[in-house]
Design an enzyme around this catalytic site. Structure first.
Site, mmCIF file in Angstrom:
data_model
loop_
_atom_site.group_PDB
_atom_site.id
_atom_site.type_symbol
_atom_site.label_atom_id
_atom_site.label_comp_id
_atom_site.label_asym_id
_atom_site.label_seq_id
_atom_site.Cartn_x
_atom_site.Cartn_y
_atom_site.Cartn_z
ATOM 1 C CD GLU A 59 -49.866 37.733 -38.576
ATOM 2 O OE1 GLU A 59 -50.499 38.518 -39.549
ATOM 3 O OE2 GLU A 59 -50.414 36.684 -38.385
ATOM 4 C CB THR A 60 -45.111 40.886 -33.987
ATOM 5 O OG1 THR A 60 -46.189 40.843 -33.237
ATOM 6 C CG2 THR A 60 -44.256 42.180 -33.584
#
Length: 138
Positions: A59-60
């Site tokens: 997700e980062t």
């Protein structure tokens, strides 16, 4: 290179989840975002890299890739994340590579591949972000 989070005050960076997991972004571009994460400190009870840590890494870098493709006048927010965990990793460092699959006006979908130090795929993820105009003054 340690991850830089534009717009985040430096004194707040140590409170971010990617910082706590030891994620370091090493390459930023609209075509490719690369980051590493240590396995140590991010284990589940069986001594393997925690699937949730894989999800945070995905997700980062997926969000960063989506934001770089959306442009400075647009905001991106995660809409859906899917992770398939192919093999367990017990030690070392994993590397995530995010590349855009679809860049549209309303959504950006990013492919994320996470590998161990031997180059073996340990996780495949896909993140779709919704793209909106930034509110005035943000």
């Amino acid at each position: 290179m340690t991850a830089v989070f534009p717009g985040i005050p430096p004194e707040f960076v140590d409170q971010l989840l990617p910082t706590k997991l030891g994620i370091e972004i090493t390459q930023w571009s609209a075509d490719r975002v690369v980051a590493t994460m240590p396995v140590k400190g991010n284990l589940q009870p069986y001594g393997l890299l925690h699937g949730g840590a894989n999800a945070v890494l995905a997700e980062t870098i997926g969000s960063a890739c989506a934001a770089l493709n959306a442009g400075l006048d647009r905001a991106t927010m995660g809409l859906e994340l899917s992770c398939t965990h192919h093999r367990g990793v017990r030690e070392g460092i994993v590397t995530g590579v995010a590349t855009p699959l679809h860049v549209g006006r309303g959504t950006v979908t990013v492919d994320i591949v996470i590998t161990d130090e031997q180059g073996r795929r340990s996780c495949t993820a896909r993140l779709t972000c919704v793209v909106r105009d930034r509110p005035p003054g943000s």
